[in-house]
Design a protein around this motif. Structure first.
Motif, mmCIF file in Angstrom:
data_model
loop_
_atom_site.group_PDB
_atom_site.id
_atom_site.type_symbol
_atom_site.label_atom_id
_atom_site.label_comp_id
_atom_site.label_asym_id
_atom_site.label_seq_id
_atom_site.Cartn_x
_atom_site.Cartn_y
_atom_site.Cartn_z
ATOM 1 N N LEU A 66 0.879 -1.695 -0.071
ATOM 2 C CA LEU A 66 0.131 -0.176 0.331
ATOM 3 C C LEU A 66 0.713 1.659 -0.082
ATOM 4 O O LEU A 66 0.404 1.781 -0.494
ATOM 5 C CB LEU A 66 -0.798 -0.175 1.373
ATOM 6 C CG LEU A 66 -1.776 1.132 1.615
ATOM 7 C CD1 LEU A 66 -2.830 0.882 0.097
ATOM 8 C CD2 LEU A 66 -2.634 1.145 2.483
ATOM 9 N N ASP A 67 1.664 0.697 0.899
ATOM 10 C CA ASP A 67 2.663 2.171 0.721
ATOM 11 C C ASP A 67 3.564 2.781 -0.715
ATOM 12 O O ASP A 67 3.949 4.053 -1.358
ATOM 13 C CB ASP A 67 4.002 2.279 1.715
ATOM 14 C CG ASP A 67 3.543 2.338 3.176
ATOM 15 O OD1 ASP A 67 3.034 2.375 2.984
ATOM 16 O OD2 ASP A 67 4.410 1.989 3.849
ATOM 17 N N TRP A 68 3.839 1.498 -1.449
ATOM 18 C CA TRP A 68 4.549 1.762 -2.859
ATOM 19 C C TRP A 68 3.517 2.355 -3.204
ATOM 20 O O TRP A 68 3.755 3.011 -4.368
ATOM 21 C CB TRP A 68 4.672 0.053 -3.398
ATOM 22 C CG TRP A 68 5.419 0.507 -4.372
ATOM 23 C CD1 TRP A 68 7.278 1.208 -4.690
ATOM 24 C CD2 TRP A 68 5.207 0.560 -6.238
ATOM 25 N NE1 TRP A 68 7.369 1.211 -5.808
ATOM 26 C CE2 TRP A 68 6.150 1.021 -6.342
ATOM 27 C CE3 TRP A 68 4.056 0.756 -6.309
ATOM 28 C CZ2 TRP A 68 6.245 1.365 -7.797
ATOM 29 C CZ3 TRP A 68 4.019 0.459 -7.742
ATOM 30 C CH2 TRP A 68 4.676 1.242 -8.113
ATOM 31 N N VAL A 69 1.953 1.852 -3.590
ATOM 32 C CA VAL A 69 0.982 2.266 -4.764
ATOM 33 C C VAL A 69 0.790 4.051 -4.210
ATOM 34 O O VAL A 69 0.163 4.051 -5.048
ATOM 35 C CB VAL A 69 -0.206 1.370 -4.350
ATOM 36 C CG1 VAL A 69 -1.290 1.846 -5.128
ATOM 37 C CG2 VAL A 69 -0.244 -0.513 -5.120
ATOM 38 N N SER A 70 0.554 3.774 -3.112
ATOM 39 C CA SER A 70 0.533 5.994 -2.298
ATOM 40 C C SER A 70 1.049 6.936 -2.604
ATOM 41 O O SER A 70 1.238 7.185 -3.015
ATOM 42 C CB SER A 70 0.398 5.687 -0.868
ATOM 43 O OG SER A 70 -1.046 4.808 -0.828
ATOM 44 N N GLN A 71 2.994 5.795 -3.088
ATOM 45 C CA GLN A 71 3.877 7.315 -3.233
ATOM 46 C C GLN A 71 4.345 6.972 -5.118
ATOM 47 O O GLN A 71 4.373 8.266 -5.417
ATOM 48 C CB GLN A 71 4.840 6.629 -3.022
ATOM 49 C CG GLN A 71 5.359 6.538 -1.036
ATOM 50 C CD GLN A 71 6.051 5.688 -0.156
ATOM 51 O OE1 GLN A 71 6.976 4.742 -0.976
ATOM 52 N NE2 GLN A 71 6.152 5.134 0.285
ATOM 53 N N HIS A 72 3.764 6.400 -5.351
ATOM 54 C CA HIS A 72 3.321 6.239 -6.730
ATOM 55 C C HIS A 72 2.271 5.713 -7.286
ATOM 56 O O HIS A 72 2.341 4.613 -8.676
ATOM 57 C CB HIS A 72 4.587 4.931 -7.042
ATOM 58 C CG HIS A 72 6.097 5.431 -6.714
ATOM 59 N ND1 HIS A 72 6.754 6.344 -7.308
ATOM 60 C CD2 HIS A 72 6.658 4.975 -5.644
ATOM 61 C CE1 HIS A 72 8.009 5.988 -6.291
ATOM 62 N NE2 HIS A 72 7.728 5.250 -5.548
#
Length: 234
Positions: free
Chosen positions: A108-114
């Motif tokens: 979820l962090d990667w998706v939110s950041q990118h």
């Protein structure tokens, strides 16, 4: 300058250096395209990339067979970024609950950041097993989790369970839920609420799977303690 290889064949050193230069330049163009997507979105025009890199558009096509080949290289670069974020989390360090939060949180962090790179990967268009790069990546993550989960169960002497199917199901569920959340113009949950829901759901699946073979564990149980216990009993 002509160089002789070990098998007797001859290569032109200038040709080798030119190939290396082309590969380096191609990499720089792919990086520029990734940055452009981050800024403007997935549907960028080649002219915009040319302007960004300070090149005539015709020069871009000297480095790529066509737009499809450029897209494939971009997608590979994006997938590499995603995998690099996920790989360190695919362990069972700490408690079971911490392990679940770590993997779900990294996704979820990667998706939110990118978010724009995630959209570019075309997640919704690729199901596991369809042979695409994105699908193969999801399958590889699922199988890695399945293998590590299976190793823990094996150490505990747990009867055979369908760990690969469970892992694929969990990864598919998390991926689909996150994708829907990203696409929803009016999300019904905040990011923190989504994270908590996904973690609860993943644990529910794991707990149900374990109970089906007569194993009851607390989410606060440390996996390393389970492995030591299994070793002592063995």
């Amino acid at each position: 300058m002509v160089e002789r290889t070990g098998d007797g064949a001859q290569t032109d050193g200038r040709s080798t250096r030119w190939d290396e230069h082309r590969a380096q330049r191609q990499g720089e163009l792919v990086d520029g395209a990734v940055a452009l997507i981050e800024e403007e979105g997935a549907h960028f025009r080649m002219q915009r990339l040319a302007e960004r890199m300070g090149l005539p558009r015709s020069v871009l096509y000297r480095h790529f067979k066509d737009r499809a080949s450029l897209d494939e290289l971009i997608r590979r670069r994006v997938v590499e970024s995603f995998v690099q974020r996920m790989e360190p989390t695919l362990t069972f360090e700490g408690t079971i609950e911490e392990s679940v939060h770590r993997v779900v949180g990294a996704h979820l962090d990667w998706v939110s950041q990118h978010p724009r790179l995630y959209a570019y990967m075309g997640i919704a268009e690729h199901s596991m097993g369809d042979g695409s790069l994105v699908a193969d990546t999801k399958s590889a993550i699922a199988l890695t989790l399945g293998e590590r989960f299976g190793d823990v169960l094996k150490a505990l002497g747990v009867p055979k369970v369908p760990v690969r199917s469970v892992a694929v199901g969990i990864v598919g569920f998390v991926d689909t839920a996150v994708n829907q959340w990203m696409r929803d113009p009016e999300p019904e949950q905040s990011e923190d609420e989504l994270r908590a829901m996904l973690c609860r759901s993943v644990w529910a699946v794991l707990d149900s799977t374990l109970r089906s073979v007569g194993v009851e564990l607390s989410p606060q149980q440390r996996v390393s303690d389970l492995e030591r216990l299994a070793a002592a009993q063995g």
